[in-house]
Design a protein around this motif. Structure first.
Motif, PDB file in Angstrom:
ATOM      1  N   ILE A   1      33.441  44.565  33.488  1.00  0.00           N
ATOM      2  CA  ILE A   1      34.877  44.824  33.501  1.00  0.00           C
ATOM      3  C   ILE A   1      35.590  44.026  32.418  1.00  0.00           C
ATOM      4  O   ILE A   1      35.366  42.827  32.266  1.00  0.00           O
ATOM      5  CB  ILE A   1      35.477  44.475  34.876  1.00  0.00           C
ATOM      6  CG1 ILE A   1      34.802  45.309  35.970  1.00  0.00           C
ATOM      7  CG2 ILE A   1      36.983  44.706  34.898  1.00  0.00           C
ATOM      8  CD1 ILE A   1      35.162  44.875  37.376  1.00  0.00           C
TER       9      ILE A   1
ATOM     10  N   GLU B   1      40.996  45.718  34.585  1.00  0.00           N
ATOM     11  CA  GLU B   1      41.643  45.025  35.699  1.00  0.00           C
ATOM     12  C   GLU B   1      42.583  43.985  35.089  1.00  0.00           C
ATOM     13  O   GLU B   1      42.154  43.133  34.311  1.00  0.00           O
ATOM     14  CB  GLU B   1      40.625  44.374  36.630  1.00  0.00           C
ATOM     15  CG  GLU B   1      39.814  45.410  37.409  1.00  0.00           C
ATOM     16  CD  GLU B   1      38.950  44.798  38.494  1.00  0.00           C
ATOM     17  OE1 GLU B   1      38.929  43.564  38.627  1.00  0.00           O
ATOM     18  OE2 GLU B   1      38.288  45.567  39.213  1.00  0.00           O
TER      19      GLU B   1
ATOM     20  N   TRP C   1      43.445  47.526  39.520  1.00  0.00           N
ATOM     21  CA  TRP C   1      42.745  48.387  38.572  1.00  0.00           C
ATOM     22  C   TRP C   1      43.395  49.770  38.535  1.00  0.00           C
ATOM     23  O   TRP C   1      44.324  50.068  39.255  1.00  0.00           O
ATOM     24  CB  TRP C   1      41.268  48.500  38.971  1.00  0.00           C
ATOM     25  CG  TRP C   1      41.058  48.901  40.410  1.00  0.00           C
ATOM     26  CD1 TRP C   1      41.076  50.162  40.936  1.00  0.00           C
ATOM     27  CD2 TRP C   1      40.816  48.016  41.516  1.00  0.00           C
ATOM     28  NE1 TRP C   1      40.863  50.119  42.287  1.00  0.00           N
ATOM     29  CE2 TRP C   1      40.693  48.824  42.676  1.00  0.00           C
ATOM     30  CE3 TRP C   1      40.683  46.628  41.632  1.00  0.00           C
ATOM     31  CZ2 TRP C   1      40.450  48.279  43.939  1.00  0.00           C
ATOM     32  CZ3 TRP C   1      40.446  46.099  42.898  1.00  0.00           C
ATOM     33  CH2 TRP C   1      40.320  46.911  44.031  1.00  0.00           C
TER      34      TRP C   1
END
Length: 366
Positions: free
Chosen positions: A145, A149, A221
């Motif tokens: 990620i 996010e 997110w």
């Protein structure tokens, strides 16, 4: 890219393991995590008594009477490509049911109950599930990620830095990768959770609270993130935290009982992910168009989101799974203990044993 991810993962393990100075959560966080743990335990008990009947009543060889239940969180990775191109239906050789979830905690509850067989979820809920004794195996890294996010503050709040969160109200789904990132961001800024009011909210609830003016900021997110960014200000994100040693990832797990009974299905699932990631890495324009169709967003938005993750090819996966993920999950579990989300963390060997690359190796061998 491989060296970049290796560097980030190695740095994350070293940094997160060293964060023993963190202050524990307040009672709200502990109570919420305790309730979730009880849900998982109750679901596990139910699975032991009746949740495995479907698997036990079918033949060991996968056939037309078998249905594989795949959990998804609509994360921007190969799963969306596979769904658009109907690769699951074409390659798994059995009936497929796709079940959508809003958070990793919901995925854990469903896995504990035996109501899904394979699913994606974040590294933080994965560490929580393994710590709670859920019988599943990590079989694939969906993505590492990045800025997908993000911590966003309302313009009205006047917040421009993490330090400005002191005395404010921030929402995030507890036990998620976003929650993990938020707490680390606070610590790196010299704050504890007691300095901030942190609320446990699912993404849709976060958006509603944002519109009502009930919260000052949120760490969340897509797709809710994009809604907040239309009127909010980006404060930090998981890409920036990764540069400071806080790595989060989206993983894929399979229930151990299901995987042992139907190894061919799991192997074929991995083949689908390998094929889908090749589209993401080699033909991002096509990937963006397909992702946009599934998520019902613009191709421009989808293309932008693709840049906010790191994707790994099939031949890269085993190295990362074997060399980094167990340590990262252990460090996450230790962090959850410090935050009083769980009472104790398993030893490293437990996490090592929860990673199974045999299906990946079989898929790559063909």
């Amino acid at each position: 890219m491989k060296q970049r991810v290796k560097k980030l993962l190695a740095l994350a393990i070293a940094t997160t393991t060293a964060m023993g100075i963190l202050v524990g959560c307040g009672s709200t966080s502990a109570d919420s995590a305790s309730a979730e743990n009880e849900d998982i335990e109750d679901s596990s008990a139910a699975a032991e008594t009746g949740g495995s009947e479907t698997a036990e009543d079918t033949d060991s060889d996968a056939g037309s009477d078998v249905t594989v239940r795949i959990g998804t969180m609509d994360l921007v990775n190969g799963d969306l490509i596979a769904r658009y191109e109907e690769l699951y239906e074409q390659e798994l050789g059995v009936d497929v049911e796709i079940i959508n979830f809003d958070s990793g905690s919901s995925v854990n509850t469903a896995l504990a109950a035996g109501s899904i067989d394979i699913s994606e979820l974040g590294s933080s809920p994965t560490a929580l599930g393994i710590s709670n004794g859920l019988e599943y195996e990590v079989i694939w890294i969906g993505d590492v990620i990045g800025s997908a996010e993000t911590l966003v503050a309302t313009e009205e709040s006047g917040i421009t830095s993490v330090e400005d969160l002191a005395g404010r109200t921030v929402a995030t789904p507890f036990a998620s990768t976003a929650h993990y990132s938020l707490l680390n961001a606070l610590t790196l800024a010299g704050l504890s959770e007691t300095d901030v009011t942190v609320l446990d909210m699912q993404p849709d609830d976060i958006y509603a609270a944002w519109l009502r003016g009930d919260i000052d900021a949120a760490y969340v997110w897509y797709p809710v993130l994009s809604e907040l960014q239309e009127t909010g200000v980006n404060i930090t994100d998981s890409a920036q935290l990764a540069d400071q040693g806080v790595i989060t990832a989206d993983l894929v797990v399979a229930r151990t009982e299901f995987a042992e009974q139907y190894p061919e299905i799991v192997e074929n699932y991995i083949k689908v992910q390998i094929q889908a990631n090749e589209v993401l890495l080699d033909d991002p324009e096509t990937a963006a168009a397909e992702i946009a169709s599934v998520l019902e967003i613009t191709e421009e938005d989808a293309a932008d989101q693709i840049t906010q993750f790191v994707y790994l090819r099939g031949e890269e996966q085993a190295d990362y799974l074997n060399d980094y993920i167990a340590d990262a999950l252990k460090a996450t579990a230790d962090f959850l203990v410090e935050q009083q989300s769980i009472t104790s963390a398993p030893d490293l060997e437990t996490f090592v044993n929860s990673i199974n690359t045999s299906y990946l190796e079989a898929a790559l061998a063909e």
